[in-house]
Design a protein around this motif. Sequence first.
Motif, PDB file in Angstrom:
ATOM      1  N   ILE A 143       5.664   1.860   2.953  1.00 26.65           N
ATOM      2  CA  ILE A 143       4.795   0.690   2.835  1.00 26.65           C
ATOM      3  C   ILE A 143       5.608  -0.494   2.316  1.00 26.65           C
ATOM      4  CG2 ILE A 143       2.803  -0.257   1.602  1.00 26.65           C
ATOM      5  CD1 ILE A 143       1.653   2.574   1.545  1.00 26.65           C
TER       6      ILE A 143
ATOM      7  N   LEU B  30       9.304 -12.520   1.865  1.00 26.88           N
ATOM      8  CA  LEU B  30       9.779 -11.468   0.973  1.00 26.88           C
ATOM      9  C   LEU B  30       8.827 -10.284   1.010  1.00 26.88           C
ATOM     10  CD1 LEU B  30       7.900 -11.525  -1.807  1.00 26.88           C
ATOM     11  CD2 LEU B  30       9.233 -13.571  -2.228  1.00 26.88           C
ATOM     12  N   CYS B  31       9.340  -9.162   0.507  1.00 28.43           N
ATOM     13  CA  CYS B  31       8.548  -7.934   0.437  1.00 28.43           C
ATOM     14  C   CYS B  31       7.909  -7.886  -0.945  1.00 28.43           C
ATOM     15  CB  CYS B  31       9.442  -6.722   0.647  1.00 28.43           C
ATOM     16  SG  CYS B  31       8.575  -5.162   0.381  1.00 28.43           S
ATOM     17  N   ASN B  32       6.580  -7.783  -0.986  1.00 29.63           N
ATOM     18  CA  ASN B  32       5.919  -7.759  -2.296  1.00 29.63           C
ATOM     19  C   ASN B  32       5.245  -6.420  -2.598  1.00 29.63           C
ATOM     20  OD1 ASN B  32       3.573  -7.824  -0.828  1.00 29.63           O
ATOM     21  ND2 ASN B  32       2.945  -9.869  -1.474  1.00 29.63           N
ATOM     22  N   GLU B  33       5.651  -5.375  -1.873  1.00 23.77           N
ATOM     23  CA  GLU B  33       5.194  -4.039  -2.277  1.00 23.77           C
ATOM     24  C   GLU B  33       6.412  -3.165  -2.486  1.00 23.77           C
ATOM     25  OE1 GLU B  33       3.554  -1.806  -3.959  1.00 23.77           O
ATOM     26  OE2 GLU B  33       1.715  -2.333  -2.888  1.00 23.77           O
ATOM     27  N   TYR B  34       6.473  -2.526  -3.629  1.00 24.37           N
ATOM     28  CA  TYR B  34       7.633  -1.705  -3.976  1.00 24.37           C
ATOM     29  C   TYR B  34       7.953  -0.705  -2.874  1.00 24.37           C
ATOM     30  CZ  TYR B  34      10.404   1.938  -6.160  1.00 24.37           C
ATOM     31  OH  TYR B  34      11.372   2.859  -6.437  1.00 24.37           O
ATOM     32  N   CYS B  35       9.217  -0.678  -2.441  1.00 25.45           N
ATOM     33  CA  CYS B  35       9.589   0.195  -1.327  1.00 25.45           C
ATOM     34  C   CYS B  35      10.874   0.952  -1.601  1.00 25.45           C
ATOM     35  CB  CYS B  35       9.710  -0.630  -0.045  1.00 25.45           C
ATOM     36  SG  CYS B  35      10.889  -1.985  -0.182  1.00 25.45           S
TER      37      CYS B  35
ATOM     38  N   MET C  31      -0.276  -6.481   3.713  1.00 24.07           N
ATOM     39  CA  MET C  31       0.353  -5.175   3.547  1.00 24.07           C
ATOM     40  C   MET C  31       0.896  -4.733   4.894  1.00 24.07           C
ATOM     41  SD  MET C  31      -0.136  -4.478   0.376  1.00 24.07           S
ATOM     42  CE  MET C  31       0.425  -2.784   0.396  1.00 24.07           C
TER      43      MET C  31
ATOM     44  N   HIS D 260      14.252  -3.042  -2.859  1.00 23.15           N
ATOM     45  CA  HIS D 260      13.016  -3.796  -2.633  1.00 23.15           C
ATOM     46  C   HIS D 260      13.161  -5.292  -2.878  1.00 23.15           C
ATOM     47  CE1 HIS D 260       8.999  -5.263  -3.224  1.00 23.15           C
ATOM     48  NE2 HIS D 260       9.091  -5.260  -4.526  1.00 23.15           N
TER      49      HIS D 260
END
Lengths: 549, 48, 156
Positions: free
Chosen positions: C101, C136-141, C114, C145
């Motif tokens: 995710i 940017l990615c704002n869900e921890y991956c 999401m 990240h």
Amino acid sequence: MTTAVEKVNRRDAKLALAHLFVAFTALALGGFAGLLQTLVRSGKFELPAGISYYTILTTHGVLLGLVLTTFFIIGFQFAAVSRTTGTLSDGSRRTGWVGFWLMTIGTAMSAFFILTGKASVLYTFYAPLQAHAGFYIGLALVVVGSWVSGFAMFTHYARWRKAHRGQVSPLLAFMSVTNMVLWLVCTLGVAATVVFQLIPWSLGLTDRVNVLLSRTLFWYFGHPLVYFWLLPAYMVWYAVIPKVIGGKMFSDSLARLAFILFLLFSIPVGFHHQLLEPGISPFWKYVQVVLTFMVIIPSLMTAFAMFATFESYGRSQGATGLFGWLRKLPWSDARFFAPFVGMLFFIPAGTGGIINASHQLNQVVHNTIWVTGHFHLTVATTVVLTFFGASYWLIPHLTGRVMTKAMNRLAIIQTIVWAVGMTFMSGSMHFAGLLGAPRRSAFSTYGNSPQALEWIPYQIAQAVGGTILFIGIILILVIVINLAFFAPKGETEFPIAEAAAPYERAALALENWKLWIGLVVALILIAYTVPIIDIIQNAPPGSKGYKLW
Amino acid sequence: MAKPTTAVRQTKKDEEPALKGTLASVFLLGFFIIFAWVSVYFLFLHRL
Amino acid sequence: MHIHKYEKIWLAFGIGCLIVFLTVVGVSAFAAGQQPPSCLTTIDPEKVDSTPPFDHPGLVKKGDNEYELNIVVAAFSFTPNTIEIPKGAKVTINVTSKDVIHGFEIPGTNVNMMVEPGYVNSLTTTFDKPGEYTILCNEYCGAGHHMMTARIKVVE
């Protein structure tokens, strides 16, 4: 009413104290992790020895969000139930100890896998990031342990009701039972995803996992979780604070009604954490947004009840004018002052929550650090300051000691330190979040992006706030250790307020558990049946596990 | 909801306790909620 | 149950506010189409590279001033990661994940969604102001990240 100090039985006290001990240990470790995070995020500091920011973040979330809260709440509720409905039976107490040890072993197990870097999946553990199976098994033990303790409270309460037919149960017992029913119903969701999806998958028994189903089951649990934190704070506000200030409870029946409303409406609302997700239709999201707004109502009632309690007391002491009653409140009593500051912080905290849940407005704040700021006001200020305030009488009551004047003064300072630290940290988190700074991220300028550079001053303010808060943690630990081991021997009251008006018949009707649980189930089925069938029927191919940390 | 009967409730001065300050306080709180919500709503509209 | 007159006033006011809030967001969602991103299209996350439109990610012109921007998200990158968009273009952004995710956010805008494996998520926006935007990615991956980023240049 007897004038003697009504005491929690010594053996029950030991059970409650064991829970508090684990809770404050978690606070010490988790708080230190929090300090490190704010320092890293300022960009001025790096973790030594290759320790990962995300390992620390997972530690912080699990220890403070899950361990501190759950242990404190169960310990507090055991004490409250024992105080109001009598000493626990040997069977109930033994069951309570079984619950305690299951939870403690589970915590130790999860903590081991987090600290050895095998579970840097944060406390929400979203699949398909795959932690070591031991992490999930530990969490499952914590949940099962809490159920065992819940059953100990239920059987004790049922026994009291049998012996007191036709009577309204004591408010704190009623509230504790409501909170445990809420907890039981909501943890079924997280237990389902952990036991049926994540454990078999992490053990290699199944290859793939349905990601959206797992997330949906998590958030079915995740929102009532925050009410499970909040309700014990409300218990203190409704049932204890009026006595602490020397006044009376504004309305016993309305307090019970508020709790029933929380029970009904805090569960079928998990989609407001999933507003920006694919795979869920906007119609069902909106249905749950409406249900979320219903759960605001009991908090509006609580706000009125608190002000009314304070004003009634102030006026009984001769206060005049619109706000003269404020001056009559016992500002120098930490048992009042800490929860009161917690109440004040709930005003911006609750407001932020309304904004988060407002359907498409969530696009402004979702997964930005605004959200982190939000729950550091709700749980880490409102709830935690109330728990601290409760500890100031609960711990000496249980250990047979008294809080000294010096400790009370330190507790006032602690509260002020906390309020100042949180204003810096959470305030700057809110503003940085509106500018788009993401949550759950180590320091990054995103390739010197102009937007990201704007956030840096706020991130430095967060580190300043985090450092002040860490001083607050040291102070509370000093006070708690003093109250537990060093304070002078003596008797401390477990304050319980009387209602201003006699019991109303309505209060009895509010104990119709079959009705309330039936309604809870009905609301959950309405909110979740169709979307969950959709999620399962239209599921894409499942996901393999990934270990990307 | 029906008016309470005076026979059941006995307070010293009058039937309803004086809670003007409470009313004022909750309304201040309410205005704060409206102000904050509307601000973010306008931020959302501005960014559309 | 006895309720103080002022409490009735307060609850009426409070509940009234909640109804107004719900009506405002409800009308703008269901009547004006400002729904939160909720795309229902599914995709095999392991075959993203061979599934249109993600087999050729990037900006596609769909009509007069209308574009589709298809982006593949995977740990820890966005593909493509530099995009030029004409000012004032109405762009439908489609994203999907090849692994875990992720989040898809353009700070300073309402673009926030999401990104989940197995699903396409989608959102339409207009870039009115020229300049540089950050994705940017704002869900921890995972470990990288916070390094996940891409750039959009809105040009005249």
